[in-house]
Design a protein around this motif. Structure first.
Motif, short mmCIF file in Angstrom:
data_model
loop_
_atom_site.label_atom_id
_atom_site.label_comp_id
_atom_site.label_asym_id
_atom_site.label_seq_id
_atom_site.Cartn_x
_atom_site.Cartn_y
_atom_site.Cartn_z
N VAL A 449 0.84 -1.20 0.00
CA VAL A 449 0.00 0.00 0.00
C VAL A 449 0.87 1.25 0.00
N ARG A 450 0.49 2.22 -0.81
CA ARG A 450 1.04 3.57 -0.76
C ARG A 450 -0.17 4.47 -0.55
N GLY A 451 -0.46 4.80 0.70
CA GLY A 451 -1.74 5.42 1.00
C GLY A 451 -1.69 6.79 1.63
N LEU A 452 -2.75 7.56 1.39
CA LEU A 452 -2.97 8.83 2.07
C LEU A 452 -4.27 8.73 2.85
N ILE A 453 -4.28 9.19 4.09
CA ILE A 453 -5.49 9.24 4.91
C ILE A 453 -5.80 10.71 5.18
N PHE A 454 -6.94 11.16 4.67
CA PHE A 454 -7.35 12.55 4.89
C PHE A 454 -8.27 12.61 6.10
N GLY A 502 8.48 2.65 -0.06
CA GLY A 502 7.96 1.48 0.63
C GLY A 502 8.27 1.42 2.10
N ASP A 503 8.78 2.51 2.66
CA ASP A 503 9.09 2.53 4.09
C ASP A 503 7.92 3.03 4.93
N LEU A 504 6.85 3.53 4.26
CA LEU A 504 5.62 3.95 4.93
C LEU A 504 4.44 3.34 4.19
N ASP A 505 3.38 3.03 4.95
CA ASP A 505 2.14 2.57 4.33
C ASP A 505 1.18 3.73 4.09
N TYR A 506 1.10 4.63 5.04
CA TYR A 506 0.16 5.75 4.94
C TYR A 506 0.77 7.03 5.50
N ILE A 507 0.39 8.14 4.89
CA ILE A 507 0.60 9.46 5.48
C ILE A 507 -0.78 10.00 5.84
N ALA A 508 -0.97 10.39 7.09
CA ALA A 508 -2.23 10.97 7.54
C ALA A 508 -2.09 12.49 7.57
N THR A 509 -3.06 13.18 7.00
CA THR A 509 -2.99 14.63 6.92
C THR A 509 -4.40 15.20 6.81
N VAL A 510 -4.48 16.51 6.71
CA VAL A 510 -5.79 17.16 6.56
C VAL A 510 -5.93 17.69 5.13
N ASP A 511 -5.11 18.66 4.77
CA ASP A 511 -5.29 19.24 3.43
C ASP A 511 -4.01 19.68 2.75
N ILE A 512 -2.84 19.35 3.30
CA ILE A 512 -1.62 19.85 2.67
C ILE A 512 -1.32 19.14 1.35
N PHE A 513 -1.99 18.01 1.10
CA PHE A 513 -1.78 17.29 -0.15
C PHE A 513 -2.92 17.49 -1.14
N ASN A 514 -3.76 18.48 -0.89
CA ASN A 514 -4.90 18.69 -1.80
C ASN A 514 -4.44 18.99 -3.22
N GLU A 515 -3.34 19.72 -3.36
CA GLU A 515 -2.83 20.05 -4.70
C GLU A 515 -1.35 20.36 -4.59
#
Length: 966
Positions: A449-454, A502-515
């Motif tokens: 998994v290469r995931g983002l959690i908003f 591949g050293d992380l499964d998820y990055i959890a954030t709010v909105d810094i990755f929106n664009e």
């Protein structure tokens, strides 16, 4: 004879012997060929919904195809078996891991023998029958949706020989196979070699995408980019010196801009970005396209000010400083590119744009719409040579397909969880357990998994990351990290590198990755927050849509609580800007029916989430003046002038019917929003209100065609009008033509409606010649503004009739109609919508429409709470009005089928006044009975079955019949 045997006999007779036989067409043999809506995916989904057991025996399976069926398999309550193989090494270890992750499905692997395992069969068991689909389709996304396939669907009784043959064939496969286990997959993976695959387009050669380039290093534009480059050049040839390109995230707008620079051959180019970390990626892509030496590329950021290079890449922060900007000659660059140009309303951008004087200025953005008053389009002279939004990009295979799962969020003690909830509620152990369970169920099981959690808040993201790092998914400990605006650019870049490496499964954030952040390898997006903006939803979805090596598809897991604004989710997913509840509701139902949306993507909701979406949609006021004015301003900004109704239709934005009728007519709307000071006279307003409320919808083009001809020629003979209708392929019988005249003379309408519409005929008929009504003719000649508004309504109505309906003017199965629409389209003598009361036998038109509100409200009286209910997709148990017997005149006409019956239905009154047209029906098995009312005695009523000419679609059937708890 059992009911199943009766249906099978009729359906197989219809399918194999005589298509004139009156059959329910539930079990009839069908060729499934992936043409139009007749796809293999839809056929499988339909069968799963009505079966209690299945066996799939297929050679080839892909993870994306499993993802398409996942929600249906999770909803399936029967027993399931899948048999596949290692034939030709097509099936990847990832596909086998996804199969093993399916809940309640037994999976067997047939050995790769010399004979080759090439089966393609799907068997479904119902209570008293068996259906099979056998032909050419493997369980791959292309074979289910896109490839030209031939698959025969047929049904038989359990004692039929073909069923027994199928059973023996399945058992032979199972006996020769081994059960799928983790150990088997590990062993297979140790020797598996990836095989060359055909292009998803089925051509055998993949078309160039935004990241495709030939071995020689020459980047070749894809089809969309060729079109865009041509349009940009046409604009320059016309003498324009600036333009803005609208291109969805992930569609390669940087490559597109580089290709245009290659075509333009500038002496000195400037590329401006809003974030420094984007520069290096942009330079790499330009180098690939331009194939220029490294010394031609320079940066203008921080202490680096390499303005002497041919291609300069700068951050807006550095370049817009006055001391830096004024050190550059205004005409130093002949070609200037601005990325994410929707930000150009900021002072820094305006300072830059106002100062520089390039020969050509190109802006690029995925989201030109702004919440402030800045007009991006005006800045670029309203020149938009190229636009590709999300849905179009998916259809063009420019993006990775996505599979969206709307999952019920965790609720404790009935509390709605949102960004204002206590942190303890947001990261409660039970909610984290629920999140982990959903990730295991819906997320990737076959690939890392290469995931983002908003998340909804930064403190939630931080605490959630800590808790997730204590949990495991598929036997492996989760590795997550939380990021916020407080983290430095270096910290963010390091986290992104860890995720991609591949050293992380998820990055959890709010909105810094929106664009503004490019992470192509992201293959999973988790939305653990309330959807507050369709634009933000699309931006966050877009983080995972870029194609990347080894990336089969994007998984989107959206946790849906009982929120008021859940309606924003389908608006974002389908790109629906219509502000029409009917349009959005239909898209949800159609997506559930088809199993797929744009391209090879799919949208799935669990039962509770789906009902929450529908409930939110019913409760919201989409057509508020605030929303309509916002949409009006956005299109006005785009066009550089107040839009006409036809503009909304052609740009597929607000439904013209919605915006035109909000203030009775569009002229009054324009006056209300301050777009014009001119106002219609009272009579002019009433005429426009008639045209907007009655004819604009395009449900019958006849009246519009006659009006259009009269406005051009002044007079039209009845013979010419009949020929005109005939030339357009429209009904031109006397009943229809007389109905058209009753509508335009206003005699069709009630007394209050006639007064509302001006009390004077719109069209008059004398001596077999049509002409405009005298009062309208006088007003028409006197007022140019009235002329423009009338012509706009007519043009738009004809456009809708061609593009939304089938240009027939007849009732269309699956479309929605009000009682008044039905009276008009069935050629009734007058509008009797107030006297229909569920149904009405109309001997004038020889028709009987029947209107069913499936779920009655609690306020409905016992004497009118009829227990109408679908028996299956082809038949409905229906009740007449109370105090009716088999001897009643209207009942006899229905029971004896002496008059055509037209069946309409809606789920509940929250849907408004319109009903879905389900088609013509036949009455059978009528009997006298009693219903509640009149004390213990009860009320006389007649009940019967209504059999439809053709079965309704499964998703619409479920929509009516299902009322899941919210």
């Amino acid at each position: 004879m059992s009911e199943t045997l009766r249906q099978l006999t009729l359906d197989n007779t219809f399918g194999f012997l005589d298509s004139r036989v009156d059959a329910g067409q539930v079990f009839h043999p069908t060729l499934v060929s992936n043409t139009g809506r007749n796809t293999m995916l839809k056929a499988i989904l339909d069968e799963l919904k009505r079966s209690n057991g299945f066996v799939f025996s297929v050679a080839f399976i892909t993870p994306s195809a499993i993802a398409m069926l996942k929600q249906a398999l999770l909803d399936f309550r029967g027993t399931g078996t899948i048999i596949t193989s290692t034939y030709l090494g097509f099936n990847s270890p990832a596909a086998f891991r996804e199969l093993l992750n399916l809940v309640g499905v037994e999976v067997y692997v047939h050995p790769d023998s010399g004979a080759g395992f090439h089966a393609k069969g799907y068997i479904f068991e119902q209570d008293a029958s068996t259906t099979a689909i056998i032909g050419s389709s493997n369980l791959t996304e292309s074979a289910l949706l896109r490839n030209h396939e031939w698959n025969l669907r047929f049904s038989a009784l359990p004692d039929g020989d073909i069923v027994q043959q199928l059973g023996r064939a399945v058992q032979t496969h199972v006996d020769a196979s081994v059960a799928l286990t983790p150990a088997w997959i590990d062993e297979y993976a140790s020797t598996w070699v990836p095989q060359p695959r055909e292009s998803k387009r089925g051509s055998g050669v993949a078309e160039s995408s935004s990241d495709d380039f030939l071995p020689t290093g020459v980047v070749v534009p894809n089809t969309m980019q060729v079109e865009a480059l041509s349009e940009i050049q046409k604009l320059r040839d016309a003498g324009e010196n600036r333009a803005v390109v609208i291109s969805a995230t992930g569609t390669g707008k940087t490559i597109l801009s580089a290709l245009d620079v290659r075509a333009y051959v500038p002496k000195h180019m400037l590329f401006v970005v809003h974030r420094e970390q984007i520069l290096d990626r942009a330079i790499e892509e330009f180098k690939r396209v331009l194939r220029a030496p490294d010394e031609d590329f320079g940066k203008f950021v921080g202490t680096r000010k390499e303005l002497d290079r041919r291609f300069v890449f700068a951050s807006i922060q550095s370049l817009s400083r006055l001391e830096n900007l004024h050190a550059i000659e205004p005409g130093a660059f002949d070609y200037v590119l601005i990325d994410e140009v929707h930000r150009a309303g900021a002072a820094s951008y305006r300072r830059l744009i106002d100062y520089l004087e390039p020969d050509f200025l190109l802006g690029m953005t995925a989201t030109p719409e702004r919440t402030d008053d800045f007009n991006v389009f005006e800045l670029f002279g309203f020149n938009v040579p190229y636009e590709i939004r999300l849905q179009k990009a998916l259809e063009a295979d420019m993006l990775a397909p996505f599979h969206y799962y709307g999952v019920t969020d965790f609720v404790r003690d009935g509390e709605v969880i949102d960004q204002f909830s206590d942190l303890g509620r947001l990261i409660a152990d039970e909610r984290v357990d629920h999140l982990v369970s959903a990730i295991e169920t819906y997320g990737h099981a076959g690939v890392p998994v290469r995931g983002l959690i908003f998340c909804s808040r930064n403190d939630e993201a931080a605490e959630l990351s800590t808790l997730l790092n204590q949990r495991s998914v598929h036997g492996g400990r989760l590795r997550t990290l939380a990021l916020s605006g407080k983290n430095s650019v270096e910290e963010r870049e390091a986290a992104v590198q860890m995720l991609e490496g591949g050293d992380l499964d998820y990055i959890a954030t709010v909105d810094i990755f929106n664009e503004g952040i490019d992470i192509p390898s992201v293959n999973q997006v988790v939305m653990l927050r309330q959807t507050l903006s369709s634009i933000v939803f699309t931006q966050q979805l877009g983080r995972g849509l870029r194609k990347a090596a080894g990336k089969d598809h994007l998984v989107v897991i959206d946790f849906i609580g009982n929120y008021d604004n859940n309606y924003l989710i389908p608006i974002a997913l389908f790109g629906d800007s219509s502000l029409s509840k009917d349009s959005i509701r239909k898209k949800i139902i159609d997506a559930q029916e088809a199993g797929a949306i744009a391209g090879l993507s799919s949208v799935n909701f669990d039962a509770i989430s789906r009902e929450r979406i529908f409930a939110s949609l019913a409760a919201t006021k989409l057509d508020s003046m605030t929303n309509l004015k916002k949409s009006f301003v956005e299109l006005k900004n785009r066009l550089g002038r107040p839009p006409r109704l036809i503009d909304f239709a052609r740009f597929d934005l607000v439904d013209p019917n919605v915006i035109a009728t909000k203030q009775k007519n569009y002229w009054r709307f324009l006056n209300k929003v301050g777009a014009t000071d001119a106002q219609p006279t009272e009579y002019e307003g009433r005429v426009l209100t008639f045209l907007s409320g009655e004819l604009l919808n395009g449900k019958r083009p006849h009246e519009l065609l006659l009006l259009n001809q009269l406005l051009s020629d002044g007079e039209v003979t009845t013979g010419f009008f009949k020929s005109l209708l005939e030339s357009h392929g429209l009904a031109h019988d006397s009943a229809t033509i007389e109905s058209v005249m009753r509508v335009l003379s206003l005699s069709f309408y009630t007394v209050p409606e006639i007064a509302k519409y001006g009390s004077e005929p719109i069209v008059a008929l004398h001596d077999s010649t049509y002409s405009l009504g005298e009062k309208l003719s006088t007003a028409w000649r006197a007022n140019f503004l009235l002329q423009s508004h009338v012509r706009d309504v007519i043009e738009t109505g004809l456009y809708l009739s061609r593009h939304r309906y089938k240009w027939s003017g007849q009732l269309e199965v699956g479309q929605r109609y009000s009682r008044k629409d039905v009276c008009r389209l069935l050629n009734w003598e007058s509008n009797q919508q107030g006297n229909i009361f569920g149904y009405k036998v109309d001997f004038y038109s020889n028709s009987c429409p029947i209107f069913v509100t499936y779920h009655k409200g609690d306020e409905v009286s016992e004497s009118t709470k009829y227990e109408d209910a679908f028996l299956d997709q082809s038949s409905l148990t229906w009740f007449t009005r109370s105090k009716r017997t088999l001897a009643s005149g209207e009942v006899k006409a229905i029971v004896e089928n002496r008059i055509p019956l037209h069946l309409f239905a809606k789920k509940d009154d929250a849907e408004g006044t319109d009903f879905y047209y389900l088609g013509k029906a036949i009455s059978r098995d009528a009997r006298q009975t009693k219903m509640s009312g009149d004390g213990e005695k009860g009320l006389d009523v007649v009940t019967m079955q209504l059999g439809l000419e053709s079965p309704i679609e499964q998703s619409l059937y479920e929509y009516f019949a299902t009322r899941a708890p919210v």
